[in-house]
Enzyme design. Structure first.
Site, PDB file in Angstrom:
ATOM      1  N   ASP A 267      -3.929   2.473  57.535  1.00 32.29           N
ATOM      2  CA  ASP A 267      -4.871   3.179  57.450  1.00 32.29           C
ATOM      3  C   ASP A 267      -5.744   2.828  58.720  1.00 32.29           C
ATOM      4  OD1 ASP A 267      -4.422   4.611  55.688  1.00 32.29           O
ATOM      5  OD2 ASP A 267      -5.914   3.915  54.156  1.00 32.29           O
ATOM      6  N   ASP A 420      -6.281  -1.304  41.057  1.00 32.46           N
ATOM      7  CA  ASP A 420      -5.330  -2.153  40.436  1.00 32.46           C
ATOM      8  C   ASP A 420      -5.518  -2.452  38.966  1.00 32.46           C
ATOM      9  OD1 ASP A 420      -7.296  -3.617  40.812  1.00 32.46           O
ATOM     10  OD2 ASP A 420      -6.453  -5.031  42.204  1.00 32.46           O
TER      11      ASP A 420
END
Length: 686
Positions: A267, A420
């Site tokens: 990214d 997460d």
């Protein structure tokens, strides 16, 4: 035992001269006489008789020299400390003030400054009142003097303050301190139970067991179909320092190449970094590794959006498991052979999490303190929850997921900055089980600068509260058992994510400073000293080499409670800062084995066979640009520094009212606070 050395006996001992003669008697004629007492001739000579005045004089001079040297050493340390304070805080040489981007940060700074000024003023007033004999708070019933007893203007002001304090301020502070102490006891009991559970696991030697025969490190005879298809994902964003280490480690995983695919999910918005990563991917693809480079033009959803985009590829359906590593993680070559076999004949298993190991844990004091927290998290929290509950928060990296578990749980969502933990909670609500492997370690880094650490902690403490608001209805309406719901709501979220930063900030950063001028609400010594030291000692036990840093760790955690409390409030009420995602800056540390591997690779000149001369020249320019050192400036964080001095003032106030060993403990606490503040407030110079 080592022999004793007496220099005086050695000095007076006569050295024999000449040739020794042995006389043998053929018919000895002698008698034995029994002696009741000690003969004067055989009495030991007193050592003091061997010392003359000159020797005593030299001994005294030697001891005096040692004493002067010790005093000079302490004076040099104090002078260096004062010089550092002058350069950093007054002259501001080589430092810059940390900018507060948000208005509430400046407001918090003003509040802390005002509290510090008030605390110092009232502390001085308390000292004057003590020596004048105006302290009446030693008695249980506060006695207020009548107007006829008042002598002087200061006495009048002091009595008015005592009356106002006893009637209005003290009851509120006392109630607040009692509430925080109750939360403190609950959290301490939870910490103690976790430690006892870890001790039970160690004594019983409980470990996850692989069903069937695990893969051997040199198992070349096993059929290729016995190896499941594994996808390795490495999300990164502008990771100039560590991209090469993570890609190299992933490409050296011991797994059949036909059954492994590595995705580099980039990214980065820096074109030079993109070219470097592309060149590294091309280098390994030329060596026969199945590796793919993917780049998103728009960085939506941060890491969650990156992983979600990668899982939408058509070829992902051919794979059964996915291993995720952050850009600074360096898995060992046998990582997959130690983790993937646990999924065999265990269809309810959704996640296998490995432990983190840090290559830079001894870099500076900040990394040592982080190592204490993270070792307790993995050794105690993750291991106990994995053994007894089959559930824990996914750490976002160094783990292997069953792709079916990700799909059944809704996949990666972009609603929080802790994607997460989000996927772990949703998988738990869908009945999937987790396994934690404490023996499988993956090398990584901890932040080496306070700036990076503070931003990381802000994300780690704001995200869980934001997630709690979003997933609470799903937890209540889920089909899991009631005790699992209670564990998620009360222990996983409320106690460890909300109550811990709340009571830590309120009790030690608000109530403790208030006790400087409100003695009626003074905290008991077991709250200030004994229980925190005991809990801190339990925290340090998983990292026994960090025991000398017990006091700095305790004091630094109190200072950091401001950042954690601020982040918790931001996530709970969904403020703007809770949506911020700032990539934690890495230094690019590598282990010794990685350095040796890099040296071996540099020896082989035939790595990139298909590159043209122009490509090679571009790579050389990029490498030169990468190796240029970037000059850094130290930063002074005024909010944390002023808070450190505020808590130091509170420690001095407690010191004045303490006795015996408490005096020395609090004195050491105050001195350590100054040293920790100077070492940790500024960024480390690279």
């Amino acid at each position: 035992m080592a022999p004793k050395l007496n220099i005086f006996e050695w000095w007076t001992k006569e050295t024999p001269k000449g040739t020794p003669v042995i006389v043998k008697m053929e018919n000895p004629n002698f008698s034995i006489v029994e002696i009741d007492g000690t003969d004067a001739a055989f009495k030991p000579v007193e050592k003091s008789r061997l010392k003359n005045a000159k020797q005593v004089k030299w001994i005294l001079l030697l001891r005096a020299n040692r004493a002067v040297g010790c005093v000079a050493w302490l004076a040099a340390i104090l002078w260096a400390l004062l010089g550092t304070i002058k350069r950093r805080l007054i002259l501001r040489q080589g430092v810059s003030l940390a900018s507060e981007k948000l208005g509430k940060g400046k407001l918090m700074l003003k509040i802390i400054k005002a509290l510090l000024v008030i605390s110092l003023a009232i502390l001085g007033f308390e000292v004057v009142a003590y020596f004048k004999g105006w302290h009446y708070f030693d008695n249980a019933n506060l006695y207020i003097l009548q107007s006829s007893d008042i002598q002087g203007f200061l006495h009048l002001v002091y009595v008015a303050w005592l009356e106002f304090r006893a009637q209005y301020v003290a009851p509120f502070v006392h109630s607040l301190s009692t509430f925080c102490v109750v939360l403190f006891i609950i959290q301490s009991l939870d910490r103690l139970i976790l430690c006892l559970g870890c001790l039970y696991i160690k004594l019983k030697k409980i470990k996850p067991v692989v069903n069937g025969s695990p893969f051997e490190l040199n198992d070349s005879e096993r059929a290729l179909d016995d190896y499941p298809m594994v996808l390795v994902q490495i999300p990164m964003c502008n990771e100039r320092e560590v991209y090469e280490l993570s890609i190299s480690a992933a490409c050296q995983l011991d797994w059949p190449k036909e059954r492994l695919l590595i995705q580099i999910l980039d990214d980065s918005d820096d074109e030079s970094i993109q070219r470097l990563i592309k060149a590294e991917v091309f280098k390994w693809s030329q060596k026969g590794i199945n590796i793919i480079y993917r780049h998103r033009l728009v960085r939506t959803g941060y890491k969650a959006g990156n992983l979600k985009s990668a899982m939408s590829c058509d070829y992902v359906k051919d794979y059964e498991f996915v291993a995720i590593f952050d850009a600074d993680f360096q898995p060992s070559s046998d990582f997959l052979k130690q983790t993937v076999p646990h999924f065999k004949d265990n269809p309810e298993l959704g996640l296998v999490q490995a432990r983190w190991a840090f290559v830079n844990k001894d870099e500076n004091l900040l990394t040592r303190l982080q190592n204490i927290n993270l070792c307790f998290h993995f050794e105690v929290e993750q291991q106990v929850n994995g053994v007894f509950l089959n559930f824990f928060g996914f750490n976002g990296t160094a783990g292997v997921w069953r792709i079916k578990a990700l799909e059944d749980s809704g996949g990666w969502l972009e609603r929080t900055t802790v994607e997460d933990m989000d996927i772990a909670v949703r998988a738990h609500l869908n009945g999937w089980k987790f396994i934690y492997l404490n023996d499988v370690k993956v090398l990584c880094e901890v932040p080496e600068s306070f700036e990076a650490y503070r931003k990381q902690q802000h994300r780690w403490h704001s995200g869980p509260m934001q997630l709690f608001r979003l997933c609470l209805p799903a937890v209540i309406s889920s089909k899991i058992s009631i005790w699992k719901k209670a564990n998620l709501i009360f222990l996983f979220f409320l106690l460890r994510k909300l109550i811990l930063p709340f009571y830590s900030f309120t009790l030690f950063c608000i109530v403790l400073p208030l006790t400087m001028f409100i003695p009626e609400a003074e905290l008991p010594m077991w709250v200030i000293c004994y229980v925190p030291v005991l809990m801190t000692f339990l925290n340090i036990l998983p990292a026994p080499k960090s025991i000398p840093f017990l006091a700095p760790y305790l004091l630094f955690e109190n200072t950091m409670s401001v950042t954690k409390f601020n982040a918790m409030i931001s996530g709970l009420f969904q403020l703007g800062s809770s949506y911020e995602w700032i990539v934690t800056k890495k230094a690019g540390r590598s282990s010794e084995s990685d350095l040796l591997g890099a040296a071996d690779r540099d020896i082989n000149p035939k790595i990139i066979r298909g590159a043209s001369e122009n490509d090679l020249s571009d790579l050389s320019l990029l490498n030169e640009q990468k190796l240029k050192p970037i000059k850094k400036m130290n930063k002074i964080y005024r909010k944390e520094l002023i808070l450190a001095f505020l808590l130091l003032t509170a420690s001095i106030r407690s010191l004045l009212s303490a006795h015996g060993l408490h005096f020395y403990f609090l004195l050491f606490q105050g001195i350590t606070f100054v040293l920790v503040g100077l070492d940790l407030i500024g960024e480390q110079v690279s």
